[in-house]
Design an enzyme around this catalytic site. Structure first.
Site: not given
Ligand code: AP5
Length: 211
Positions: A13, A88, A127, A156, A167
């Site tokens: 996204k 969300r 990532r 992160r 998540r």
């Protein structure tokens, strides 16, 4: 044009929001980025959000309503906005609709980035992100420099395996119902296949935005 981007964590996204924002000449508004910046700056909003974000839980709707109100009424968003992860929960979708109606506006398109769990777990595991401008990278080690602003790349905290699992669980329980909510409220959710190169996915997203 106001475009809502939906999709599980790691679907791309943020990556696509940057591309679409540049292409359409409207700002990207990513609530995750706003919250991480607040956290870095040690603001009350950031302090409130920290524990939720580290675990991979959603921060309370009231915090998100505040952010949405600030950004949607700002001059920068007058021409439109790409809302990345800003909706969300069903209450957030409802509140955004009310807020926009008060401004005489509405959501124009909803895109859903669709990808398998295996692929997104692989993406999140690899990532790194810029600690300053939050640009995401693949295959770059923490400690190296961001191409865009020269700051340091970090991992992160919510990209740890346990937080990723949470998540995904949270996405299915709380965010997936937003898809049905938009469908039931006359807004067709356009599904975009998010498996492919970044450019391929951008092309699919732009096609989905055609009238
Ligand atoms: P947020 O930062 O929005 O996290 P997320 O939704 O979990 O999404 P991600 O940023 O992890 O993934 P993405 O889909 O943007 O993928 P990306 O482009 O980075 O939110 C973080 C937290 O903030 C939430 O958990 C919650 O606590 C809180 N929060 C935020 N908004 C909220 C709200 N509205 N309500 C309540 N709480 C909220 O791509 C992932 C990786 O893949 C990158 O490394 C990228 O380089 C790579 N990649 C992307 N596309 C491709 C491709 N096509 N091919 C190969 N690699 C690719």
């Amino acid at each position: 044009m106001i475009i809502v981007l939906l999709g599980p964590p790691g679907a791309g996204k943020g990556t696509q929001a940057d591309k679409l924002a540049a292409r359409l000449g409207v700002p990207k508004i990513a609530t995750g980025d706003v919250l991480r910046a607040a956290l870095r700056d040690g603001t009350p909003r950031g302090r409130e959000a920290k524990a939720y974000m580290d675990r991979g839980d959603l921060v309370p709707d009231s915090v998100i309503f505040g952010i949405l109100r600030d950004v949607m009424s700002s001059p920068a968003a007058r021409k439109g906005a790409i809302l990345d992860g800003a909706v969300r929960t069903v209450p957030q979708a409802q509140e955004l609709g009310i807020m926009l109606a008060e401004l005489g506006r509405g959501v124009d398109k909803v895109l859903l980035f669709d990808i398998s769990d295996d692929k997104l777990t692989e993406r999140l595991g690899g990532r790194t992100v810029c600690e300053k401008c939050q640009t995401p990278y693949m295959g770059r080690e923490p400690g190296t420099r961001c191409e865009k602003c020269g700051a340091t790349l970090i991992r992160r905290k919510d990209d740890e395996p346990e937080a990723i699992r949470n998540r995904l669980k949270v996405y299915r329980a709380q965010t997936a119902p937003v898809i049905d909510w938009y469908d039931e409220h006359g807004m067709k959710v356009e599904k975009v296949d998010a498996d492919g190169t970044v450019d391929e996915v951008t092309r699919r997203a732009l096609k989905a935005l055609e009238p």
